[in-house]
Design a protein around this motif. Structure first.
Motif, PDB file in Angstrom:
ATOM      1  N   ARG A  49      40.648 -15.413  11.913  1.00 40.48           N
ATOM      2  CA  ARG A  49      39.872 -16.569  11.251  1.00 40.48           C
ATOM      3  C   ARG A  49      40.325 -17.831  11.362  1.00 40.48           C
ATOM      4  N   LYS A  50      41.809 -18.060  11.572  1.00 42.37           N
ATOM      5  CA  LYS A  50      42.207 -19.076  11.685  1.00 42.37           C
ATOM      6  C   LYS A  50      41.945 -19.767  13.000  1.00 42.37           C
ATOM      7  N   LEU A  51      41.910 -19.112  14.192  1.00 43.02           N
ATOM      8  CA  LEU A  51      41.378 -19.596  15.422  1.00 43.02           C
ATOM      9  C   LEU A  51      40.077 -19.801  15.401  1.00 43.02           C
ATOM     10  N   GLN A  52      39.292 -18.950  14.786  1.00 44.69           N
ATOM     11  CA  GLN A  52      37.705 -19.305  14.661  1.00 44.69           C
ATOM     12  C   GLN A  52      37.547 -20.916  14.252  1.00 44.69           C
ATOM     13  N   LEU A  53      38.145 -21.140  13.085  1.00 43.63           N
ATOM     14  CA  LEU A  53      38.054 -22.460  12.439  1.00 43.63           C
ATOM     15  C   LEU A  53      38.551 -23.383  13.427  1.00 43.63           C
ATOM     16  N   ARG A  54      39.710 -23.299  14.083  1.00 44.36           N
ATOM     17  CA  ARG A  54      39.911 -24.340  15.026  1.00 44.36           C
ATOM     18  C   ARG A  54      39.120 -24.411  15.921  1.00 44.36           C
ATOM     19  N   ASP A  55      38.410 -23.636  16.534  1.00 44.44           N
ATOM     20  CA  ASP A  55      37.306 -23.578  17.374  1.00 44.44           C
ATOM     21  C   ASP A  55      36.108 -24.551  17.048  1.00 44.44           C
ATOM     22  N   GLU A  56      35.702 -24.272  15.817  1.00 44.29           N
ATOM     23  CA  GLU A  56      34.728 -24.620  15.200  1.00 44.29           C
ATOM     24  C   GLU A  56      35.030 -26.355  14.870  1.00 44.29           C
ATOM     25  N   ILE A  57      36.174 -26.543  14.347  1.00 46.67           N
ATOM     26  CA  ILE A  57      36.656 -27.775  14.045  1.00 46.67           C
ATOM     27  C   ILE A  57      36.699 -28.632  15.256  1.00 46.67           C
ATOM     28  N   LYS A  58      37.199 -28.075  16.415  1.00 49.87           N
ATOM     29  CA  LYS A  58      37.065 -28.863  17.703  1.00 49.87           C
ATOM     30  C   LYS A  58      35.623 -29.235  18.096  1.00 49.87           C
ATOM     31  N   ARG A  59      34.684 -28.281  17.812  1.00 53.17           N
ATOM     32  CA  ARG A  59      33.384 -28.660  18.284  1.00 53.17           C
ATOM     33  C   ARG A  59      32.654 -29.523  17.563  1.00 53.17           C
ATOM     34  N   ILE A  60      32.837 -29.465  16.101  1.00 51.58           N
ATOM     35  CA  ILE A  60      32.438 -30.585  15.635  1.00 51.58           C
ATOM     36  C   ILE A  60      33.045 -31.819  15.872  1.00 51.58           C
ATOM     37  N   GLU A  61      34.304 -32.053  16.130  1.00 50.69           N
ATOM     38  CA  GLU A  61      34.854 -33.400  16.269  1.00 50.69           C
ATOM     39  C   GLU A  61      34.375 -33.856  17.701  1.00 50.69           C
ATOM     40  N   ASP A  62      34.285 -32.964  18.583  1.00 53.16           N
ATOM     41  CA  ASP A  62      33.482 -33.190  19.973  1.00 53.16           C
ATOM     42  C   ASP A  62      32.037 -33.993  19.605  1.00 53.16           C
ATOM     43  N   GLU A  63      31.424 -33.061  18.779  1.00 52.83           N
ATOM     44  CA  GLU A  63      29.825 -33.475  18.643  1.00 52.83           C
ATOM     45  C   GLU A  63      30.108 -34.990  17.901  1.00 52.83           C
ATOM     46  N   ILE A  64      30.891 -35.156  16.785  1.00 52.35           N
ATOM     47  CA  ILE A  64      30.958 -36.583  16.187  1.00 52.35           C
ATOM     48  C   ILE A  64      31.380 -37.621  17.059  1.00 52.35           C
ATOM     49  N   THR A  65      32.269 -37.299  17.876  1.00 51.93           N
ATOM     50  CA  THR A  65      32.885 -38.414  18.755  1.00 51.93           C
ATOM     51  C   THR A  65      33.125 -37.838  20.196  1.00 51.93           C
ATOM     52  N   PRO A  66      31.696 -37.931  20.927  1.00 50.77           N
ATOM     53  CA  PRO A  66      31.732 -37.074  22.389  1.00 50.77           C
ATOM     54  C   PRO A  66      32.362 -38.184  23.270  1.00 50.77           C
ATOM     55  N   ASP A  67      32.914 -37.395  24.335  1.00 49.84           N
ATOM     56  CA  ASP A  67      33.671 -38.248  25.494  1.00 49.84           C
ATOM     57  C   ASP A  67      32.682 -39.178  25.990  1.00 49.84           C
ATOM     58  N   ILE A  68      33.143 -40.316  26.363  1.00 50.36           N
ATOM     59  CA  ILE A  68      32.392 -41.277  27.019  1.00 50.36           C
ATOM     60  C   ILE A  68      32.894 -41.313  28.413  1.00 50.36           C
ATOM     61  N   ILE A  69      32.406 -41.275  29.523  1.00 50.49           N
ATOM     62  CA  ILE A  69      32.592 -41.238  30.741  1.00 50.49           C
ATOM     63  C   ILE A  69      32.606 -42.848  31.510  1.00 50.49           C
ATOM     64  N   ALA A  70      33.553 -43.258  31.599  1.00 56.70           N
ATOM     65  CA  ALA A  70      33.583 -44.745  31.976  1.00 56.70           C
ATOM     66  C   ALA A  70      33.327 -45.019  33.707  1.00 56.70           C
TER      67      ALA A  70
END
Length: 70
Positions: A49-70
């Motif tokens: 469950r902890k690993l599932q949470l880590r993956d979901e946290i990462k996904r949400i963080e990426d959605e909030i602050t997407p990578d900007i390709i310069a």
């Protein structure tokens, strides 16, 4: 407020809750692992469950602050 800003606020609230749950699981895992005869099945479930949470946290963080390709 725009739809995207509202969505980001909802995601930030969800992220906060997930981080709290992740931290709580970490403490529970440490407590069980520190027992004389730890329940391996419970430990395995909590770690999964902890690993599932880590993956979901990462996904949400990426959605909030997407990578900007310069």
């Amino acid at each position: 407020m725009t739809h995207k800003m509202e969505r980001n606020e909802v995601l930030k609230q969800k992220l906060t809750g997930l981080k709290v749950e992740h931290r709580d699981l970490d403490r529970a895992i440490e407590a069980i692992a520190g027992e004389v005869n730890p329940d391996q099945l419970t430990l395995g479930r909590l770690k999964k469950r902890k690993l599932q949470l880590r993956d979901e946290i990462k996904r949400i963080e990426d959605e909030i602050t997407p990578d900007i390709i310069a």
